[in-house]
Write an enzyme that holds these catalytic residues in place. Structure first.
Site, short mmCIF file in Angstrom:
data_model
loop_
_atom_site.label_atom_id
_atom_site.label_comp_id
_atom_site.label_asym_id
_atom_site.label_seq_id
_atom_site.Cartn_x
_atom_site.Cartn_y
_atom_site.Cartn_z
N LEU A 160 -32.21 -85.28 13.55
CA LEU A 160 -32.60 -86.04 14.79
C LEU A 160 -33.99 -86.31 14.89
O LEU A 160 -34.79 -85.44 14.60
CB LEU A 160 -31.83 -85.57 16.30
CG LEU A 160 -30.11 -85.43 16.06
CD1 LEU A 160 -29.96 -84.85 17.28
CD2 LEU A 160 -29.86 -86.83 15.83
N HIS A 188 -33.36 -91.52 17.73
CA HIS A 188 -32.19 -91.12 18.15
C HIS A 188 -32.00 -90.39 19.62
O HIS A 188 -31.36 -90.80 20.43
CB HIS A 188 -31.49 -89.73 17.57
CG HIS A 188 -31.35 -90.03 15.85
ND1 HIS A 188 -31.94 -89.54 14.95
CD2 HIS A 188 -30.32 -90.73 15.07
CE1 HIS A 188 -31.81 -89.64 13.85
NE2 HIS A 188 -30.95 -90.61 13.99
N ASP A 242 -31.39 -100.71 12.92
CA ASP A 242 -30.55 -101.16 12.02
C ASP A 242 -29.47 -102.34 12.76
O ASP A 242 -28.34 -102.26 13.21
CB ASP A 242 -29.35 -99.96 11.86
CG ASP A 242 -29.95 -98.68 11.28
OD1 ASP A 242 -30.43 -98.76 10.01
OD2 ASP A 242 -30.33 -97.82 11.93
N SER A 246 -34.61 -90.86 9.42
CA SER A 246 -34.37 -89.50 8.91
C SER A 246 -34.99 -89.80 7.44
O SER A 246 -35.32 -88.67 6.97
CB SER A 246 -32.88 -89.14 9.01
OG SER A 246 -32.36 -89.35 10.10
P1 AMP Z 1 -28.90 -92.69 11.81
O1 AMP Z 1 -28.79 -91.24 12.04
O2 AMP Z 1 -29.95 -93.15 11.05
O3 AMP Z 1 -27.25 -93.08 11.15
O4 AMP Z 1 -28.75 -93.55 13.19
C1 AMP Z 1 -28.20 -93.02 14.24
C2 AMP Z 1 -28.72 -94.48 15.38
O5 AMP Z 1 -29.68 -94.17 15.71
C3 AMP Z 1 -28.27 -95.66 14.83
O6 AMP Z 1 -27.51 -96.46 15.87
C4 AMP Z 1 -29.78 -95.94 14.39
O7 AMP Z 1 -29.74 -97.66 14.52
C5 AMP Z 1 -30.61 -95.38 15.71
N1 AMP Z 1 -31.96 -95.36 15.17
C6 AMP Z 1 -32.23 -94.83 13.77
N2 AMP Z 1 -33.54 -94.62 13.90
C7 AMP Z 1 -33.94 -95.38 14.99
C8 AMP Z 1 -35.29 -95.88 15.60
N3 AMP Z 1 -36.46 -95.45 14.83
N4 AMP Z 1 -35.40 -96.48 16.65
C9 AMP Z 1 -34.13 -96.69 17.51
N5 AMP Z 1 -32.86 -96.33 17.12
C10 AMP Z 1 -32.96 -95.58 15.90
#
Ligand code: AMP
Length: 272
Positions: free
Chosen positions: A24, A28, A141, A177
């Site tokens: 995280l 997140h 995303d 991440s």
């Molecule tokens: P992930 O753990 O990368 O699958 O991301 C989980 C959620 O966090 C998804 O809805 C991503 O779009 C969101 N997320 C990841 N990076 C960011 C960021 N830099 N800003 C906003 N939301 C993010």
């Protein structure tokens, strides 16, 4: 997870869900805080979903640190963390998939053929486990957000899919991440992606609406960057993710690049 969520709902409490793959970061946590403001209870799911990774992708080396994630969730006031094992999510005999068309036929959908099918399948399961009133996804995303919104609508799901802005490092790099994979030289090159996107948005504000011209502009800004290789540069309709020839309504400029071995994505809204 489902009985906990059922008990909350029976008590009249609203539930927000933030699906993640863990490791995280502030991106997140911005979703977590939004959920905590808008719901009585907030659930974070942490699951590195094997079926959304291609055979040659980074599933095995994807960063995992559950102890640290649990700490961060505790500090952020999360009410429950749902962190199932892959064998619980996909036991022997599991054979269902959720498949969306059109929206997945551009951008990462064409570059990562089974990716969104894996995403939709796991998100459908997470929705049934946590029974959220609202579920939170990042604009970072953008295609995933659009696909999940469409899935909820297509299947008459009672969850509201809520988008939230991309959180960036001070130099503009979108938090991810996967940024942990970057070595010092790669990390130094990475902010050039958002610089190029910002420049595209400025070009559009100056009156350039031809997609080819905007894409060329981005490509010129990225082509000289050391260690960086463009995977795609596209201008798409913000809702349908269909590639556009000319921008006439809400649109995004979206890119995927490799920096060294690491694939990063980012996007910016084209708006006046
Ligand atoms: P992930 O753990 O990368 O699958 O991301 C989980 C959620 O966090 C998804 O809805 C991503 O779009 C969101 N997320 C990841 N990076 C960011 C960021 N830099 N800003 C906003 N939301 C993010």
């Amino acid at each position: 997870m489902q009985s906990l969520a059922t008990a909350w709902r029976a008590a009249g409490l609203s539930v927000g869900l933030v699906p993640t793959m863990g490791s995280l970061h502030e991106g997140h946590l911005s979703l977590v805080r939004k959920s905590a403001r808008e719901n009585d209870r907030t659930v974070v799911s942490i699951f590195v979903n094997p079926i959304q990774f291609g055979a040659n992708e980074d599933f095995d080396r994807y960063p995992r640190d559950l102890a640290r994630d649990l700490d961060l969730c505790g500090q952020a006031g999360v009410d429950a963390v749902f962190s199932p094992a892959a064998a619980e999510m996909y036991p022997e005999g599991f054979c269902s998939r959720v498949e969306l068309r059109v929206l997945t036929e551009s951008l990462c959908g064409t570059k990562r053929p089974h990716h969104f099918c894996g995403v939709c399948t796991v998100v459908m399961k997470l929705f049934h486990a946590a029974l959220p009133d609202r579920a939170y996804f990042g604009q970072k995303d953008a295609q995933q957000l659009a696909v999940v919104k469409r899935m909820a609508r297509d299947f008459n799901m009672r969850v509201a899919v809520v988008g939230a802005p991309t959180v960036r490092e001070a130099d503009g790099l979108a938090m991810s991440s996967r940024n942990a994979y970057l070595n010092a030289a790669e990390r130094a090159a990475a902010p050039r992606v958002f610089e190029a996107l910002s420049s595209a948005a400025a070009l559009y504000r100056q009156g350039v609406s031809d997609a080819d011209q905007i894409k060329r502009h981005v490509d010129e800004r990225l082509s000289g960057v050391p260690l960086l290789r463009v995977d795609y540069i596209e201008i798409v309709d913000a809702e349908t993710m269909r590639p556009l020839e000319s921008v006439t309504g809400p649109a995004l400029c979206a890119v995927a690049v490799y920096i060294g071995e690491t694939r990063l994505i980012d996007n910016i809204a084209l708006e006046v």
